[in-house]
Motif scaffolding. Structure first.
Motif, PDB file in Angstrom:
ATOM      1  N   MET A   1       0.810  -1.079   0.147  1.00  0.00           N
ATOM      2  CA  MET A   1      -0.102  -0.055  -0.003  1.00  0.00           C
ATOM      3  C   MET A   1       0.934   1.324   0.138  1.00  0.00           C
ATOM      4  N   ASP A   2       2.099   1.194   0.680  1.00  0.00           N
ATOM      5  CA  ASP A   2       2.827   2.422   0.702  1.00  0.00           C
ATOM      6  C   ASP A   2       3.562   2.567  -0.430  1.00  0.00           C
ATOM      7  N   THR A   3       3.465   1.620  -1.224  1.00  0.00           N
ATOM      8  CA  THR A   3       4.395   1.854  -2.635  1.00  0.00           C
ATOM      9  C   THR A   3       3.182   2.338  -3.800  1.00  0.00           C
ATOM     10  N   ARG A   4       1.966   2.295  -3.339  1.00  0.00           N
ATOM     11  CA  ARG A   4       1.091   2.679  -4.396  1.00  0.00           C
ATOM     12  C   ARG A   4       0.857   4.314  -4.349  1.00  0.00           C
ATOM     13  N   ASN A   5       0.443   4.764  -5.593  1.00  0.00           N
ATOM     14  CA  ASN A   5       0.440   6.297  -5.787  1.00  0.00           C
ATOM     15  C   ASN A   5      -1.137   6.710  -5.756  1.00  0.00           C
ATOM     16  N   PHE A   6      -1.540   7.228  -4.766  1.00  0.00           N
ATOM     17  CA  PHE A   6      -2.920   7.489  -4.823  1.00  0.00           C
ATOM     18  C   PHE A   6      -3.367   9.130  -5.199  1.00  0.00           C
ATOM     19  N   THR A   7      -2.305   9.642  -5.931  1.00  0.00           N
ATOM     20  CA  THR A   7      -2.703  11.352  -6.180  1.00  0.00           C
ATOM     21  C   THR A   7      -4.127  11.295  -7.137  1.00  0.00           C
ATOM     22  N   GLU A   8      -3.855  10.415  -8.151  1.00  0.00           N
ATOM     23  CA  GLU A   8      -5.046  10.245  -9.048  1.00  0.00           C
ATOM     24  C   GLU A   8      -6.645  10.444  -8.092  1.00  0.00           C
ATOM     25  N   PRO A   9      -6.747   9.260  -7.403  1.00  0.00           N
ATOM     26  CA  PRO A   9      -7.879   9.494  -6.732  1.00  0.00           C
ATOM     27  C   PRO A   9      -8.326  10.521  -5.935  1.00  0.00           C
ATOM     28  N   LEU A  10      -7.234  11.030  -5.087  1.00  0.00           N
ATOM     29  CA  LEU A  10      -7.287  12.353  -4.631  1.00  0.00           C
ATOM     30  C   LEU A  10      -7.734  13.490  -5.446  1.00  0.00           C
ATOM     31  N   PHE A  11      -6.987  13.708  -6.187  1.00  0.00           N
ATOM     32  CA  PHE A  11      -7.291  14.693  -7.243  1.00  0.00           C
ATOM     33  C   PHE A  11      -8.685  14.920  -7.724  1.00  0.00           C
ATOM     34  N   VAL A  12      -9.242  13.530  -8.438  1.00  0.00           N
ATOM     35  CA  VAL A  12     -10.788  13.482  -8.702  1.00  0.00           C
ATOM     36  C   VAL A  12     -11.747  13.910  -7.831  1.00  0.00           C
ATOM     37  N   PHE A  13     -11.499  13.338  -6.573  1.00  0.00           N
ATOM     38  CA  PHE A  13     -12.399  13.706  -5.061  1.00  0.00           C
ATOM     39  C   PHE A  13     -12.258  15.019  -5.063  1.00  0.00           C
ATOM     40  N   VAL A  14     -11.323  15.803  -5.122  1.00  0.00           N
ATOM     41  CA  VAL A  14     -11.175  17.471  -4.759  1.00  0.00           C
ATOM     42  C   VAL A  14     -11.887  18.037  -5.959  1.00  0.00           C
ATOM     43  N   ILE A  15     -11.222  17.653  -7.360  1.00  0.00           N
ATOM     44  CA  ILE A  15     -11.856  18.363  -8.454  1.00  0.00           C
ATOM     45  C   ILE A  15     -13.391  18.261  -8.546  1.00  0.00           C
ATOM     46  N   MET A  16     -13.953  17.333  -8.311  1.00  0.00           N
ATOM     47  CA  MET A  16     -15.412  16.972  -8.122  1.00  0.00           C
ATOM     48  C   MET A  16     -15.945  18.064  -7.179  1.00  0.00           C
ATOM     49  N   VAL A  17     -15.635  17.966  -5.969  1.00  0.00           N
ATOM     50  CA  VAL A  17     -16.229  18.575  -4.874  1.00  0.00           C
ATOM     51  C   VAL A  17     -16.156  20.481  -5.392  1.00  0.00           C
ATOM     52  N   VAL A  18     -14.855  20.500  -5.996  1.00  0.00           N
ATOM     53  CA  VAL A  18     -14.811  22.073  -6.373  1.00  0.00           C
ATOM     54  C   VAL A  18     -15.451  22.447  -7.750  1.00  0.00           C
ATOM     55  N   ALA A  19     -15.694  21.610  -8.891  1.00  0.00           N
ATOM     56  CA  ALA A  19     -16.283  21.969  -9.920  1.00  0.00           C
ATOM     57  C   ALA A  19     -17.623  21.945  -9.767  1.00  0.00           C
ATOM     58  N   ALA A  20     -18.108  20.857  -9.041  1.00  0.00           N
ATOM     59  CA  ALA A  20     -19.517  20.879  -8.933  1.00  0.00           C
ATOM     60  C   ALA A  20     -20.248  21.767  -7.776  1.00  0.00           C
ATOM     61  N   SER A  21     -19.485  22.836  -7.683  1.00  0.00           N
ATOM     62  CA  SER A  21     -20.141  23.952  -6.445  1.00  0.00           C
ATOM     63  C   SER A  21     -20.890  24.814  -7.349  1.00  0.00           C
ATOM     64  N   ARG A  22     -21.959  25.475  -6.854  1.00  0.00           N
ATOM     65  CA  ARG A  22     -23.160  26.227  -7.654  1.00  0.00           C
ATOM     66  C   ARG A  22     -22.410  27.476  -8.264  1.00  0.00           C
ATOM     67  N   PRO A  23     -21.372  28.248  -7.654  1.00  0.00           N
ATOM     68  CA  PRO A  23     -20.751  29.219  -8.262  1.00  0.00           C
ATOM     69  C   PRO A  23     -20.148  28.991  -9.568  1.00  0.00           C
ATOM     70  N   ILE A  24     -19.416  27.823  -9.527  1.00  0.00           N
ATOM     71  CA  ILE A  24     -18.787  27.328 -10.959  1.00  0.00           C
ATOM     72  C   ILE A  24     -19.838  26.824 -11.695  1.00  0.00           C
ATOM     73  N   LEU A  25     -20.933  26.146 -11.383  1.00  0.00           N
ATOM     74  CA  LEU A  25     -21.915  25.723 -12.481  1.00  0.00           C
ATOM     75  C   LEU A  25     -22.593  26.935 -12.970  1.00  0.00           C
ATOM     76  N   GLU A  26     -22.970  28.060 -12.232  1.00  0.00           N
ATOM     77  CA  GLU A  26     -23.470  29.155 -12.842  1.00  0.00           C
ATOM     78  C   GLU A  26     -22.625  29.919 -13.761  1.00  0.00           C
ATOM     79  N   LEU A  27     -21.509  29.860 -13.537  1.00  0.00           N
ATOM     80  CA  LEU A  27     -20.236  30.400 -14.497  1.00  0.00           C
ATOM     81  C   LEU A  27     -20.410  29.701 -15.940  1.00  0.00           C
TER      82      LEU A  27
END
Length: 430
Positions: free
Chosen positions: A74-100
């Motif tokens: 587990m320590d040798t796995r790179n979990f950057t992509e799952p973490l990034f997708v989680f964060v970008i989903m939360v930010v991109a799906a916010s109402r101000p971004i959606l309205e823009l």
């Protein structure tokens, strides 16, 4: 020869793939409300499939090799992509971004010589996926899926339309991110190794992908033109309304939109640095709470589930090298293209291109065919491309029994996949 753990991992990977294709069966069992309905509901959540079987793998590894070996793996796995997708989903799906984004979509739709409903749908299915080349594919998937949800998917029924739209969305997002070298996961995994920059991607992949995206969106829009103009599947409006409050609310102030846009750009620019983009998300959540009158519910649960899915794919996929790499290395370029497209459907196109990049002595044509095939097949299943689980999580509740049939998704994505294949297989001109 593979060792025992690699064989176990491959068997569990195959079981997870079969489980992914079987989630509608578990969904029907869950809706019977029997004594084990909760368990069936868990097994019907496609976002949980690979995470659950990855946990089984770790248990097997601990039993066969000891807990230290499992922890070390587990320590040798790179979990950057799952973490990034989680964060970008939360930010991109916010109402101000959606309205823009909604403002931009409507402005572009007004420029087209088409009825407003038809033009809006075309822009959502084409321009937003192509925007993934600049804001990353997971962000484009999140935005396009929510625009589809609020504008077209809320109407009951119309299952055929929803599958067609989902298939085109998955394919267009998968190929729409190849105009640059940093936005599509399968390209990002090999760009440095192959020496590809954004100029190379635009001249070799980008124009082909753009034409395919526009063709796919145009064909789907033409097929659905009568339903769009009759408003039977929606008008494209609704981005400014929350799930609990369908009535139109006062618009978000431009200053709040601008601050949310800064957060989104910051996350995109720090996509390879989890400590930074996770810190930005903490600040983003704090700001959203301070101005919650301008917010809808943040997609934290959905983002976590998608991250769990991708993390499970990282854990299970990390032990598939023993058969995938040898298989890829022995294929001729044209056969490799179709083989990569097919393998992507049951693996993950980023993992596939990464393993292909480890093959030594490959030609430029071989490398092109590897990546082109991987992105072409990225819309055939939910596991084929990292952003797909995000779109799946957002749109799944609007399908019968809140489950998406893997078979119907595959068939719906087949024609747009062939359109993309036709563009990528055009002569390279060298």
């Amino acid at each position: 020869m593979p060792d025992v753990i690699e064989i176990v991992a491959t068997v569990l990977f195959a079981v997870a793939v079969i489980h992914t294709f079987s989630v509608p069966v578990f969904a029907r069992l869950a809706h019977r409300n029997g004594p084990h309905a909760g368990c069936w509901h868990l097994l019907s959540e496609v976002e949980a499939v690979f995470g659950v079987w990855a946990f089984v793998l770790l248990v097997c590894m601990a039993l066969l090799r000891g807990s230290d070996a499992a922890i070390q793996y587990m320590d040798t796995r790179n979990f950057t992509e799952p973490l990034f997708v989680f964060v970008i989903m939360v930010v991109a799906a916010s109402r101000p971004i959606l309205e823009l984004v909604g403002l931009v979509v409507r402005a572009l739709a007004r420029l087209l010589p088409l009825p407003r409903e038809v033009a809006t749908f075309f822009v959502v299915m084409s321009v937003v996926p192509l925007g993934g080349s600049f804001i990353t594919e997971p962000a484009a998937m999140t935005l396009a899926a929510i625009l589809l949800r609020d504008g077209y998917f809320r109407a009951a029924g119309h299952t055929r339309f929803k599958y067609l739209a989902l298939g085109v969305l998955f394919v267009n997002v998968s190929i729409g991110g190849v105009l640059t070298a940093y936005a599509a996961p399968p390209v990002l995994m090999v760009a440095s190794t192959f020496g590809w920059d954004s100029a190379f991607m635009a001249t070799h992949f980008g124009w082909r992908a753009a034409i395919a995206v526009l063709l796919n969106a145009a064909i789907l829009t033409w097929i659905c033109r009568d339903a769009l103009t009759s408003h039977s599947i929606g008008t494209g409006s609704g981005v400014n309304a929350s799930d609990d409050e369908p009535a139109r609310r006062p618009p978000v102030p431009l200053a709040v939109m601008a601050i949310h846009l800064v957060f989104l750009v910051g996350v995109v620019l720090t996509a390879h640095h989890p400590a930074v983009f996770l810190g930005l998300m903490m600040m983003f959540i704090g700001f959203s709470h301070a101005y919650r009158r301008h917010q809808d519910r943040l997609l934290i649960r959905e983002g976590l589930m998608v991250g769990f899915f991708l993390a499970g794919l990282v854990v299970l996929g990390g032990l598939q090298k023993w058969w995938l790499q040898d298989l890829l290395g022995g294929l001729e370029p044209t056969v490799l293209f179709w083989g990569a497209a097919a393998l992507t459907a049951i693996t993950d196109n980023a993992a596939l291109t990464y393993l292909g990049s480890l093959v030594e002595g490959t030609s430029d044509l071989w490398r092109y065919m590897l990546v082109a095939g991987a992105v072409t097949g990225g819309g055939l299943t939910v596991i084929a491309n990292a952003p797909n689980p995000a779109g799946y999580a957002i749109l799944r509740p609007y399908f019968p029994n809140e489950a998406i049939s893997a078979g119907r998704l595959f068939l719906s994505a087949l024609l747009p996949t062939l359109v993309a294949a036709g563009m990528f297989l055009l002569p390279l001109g060298r």
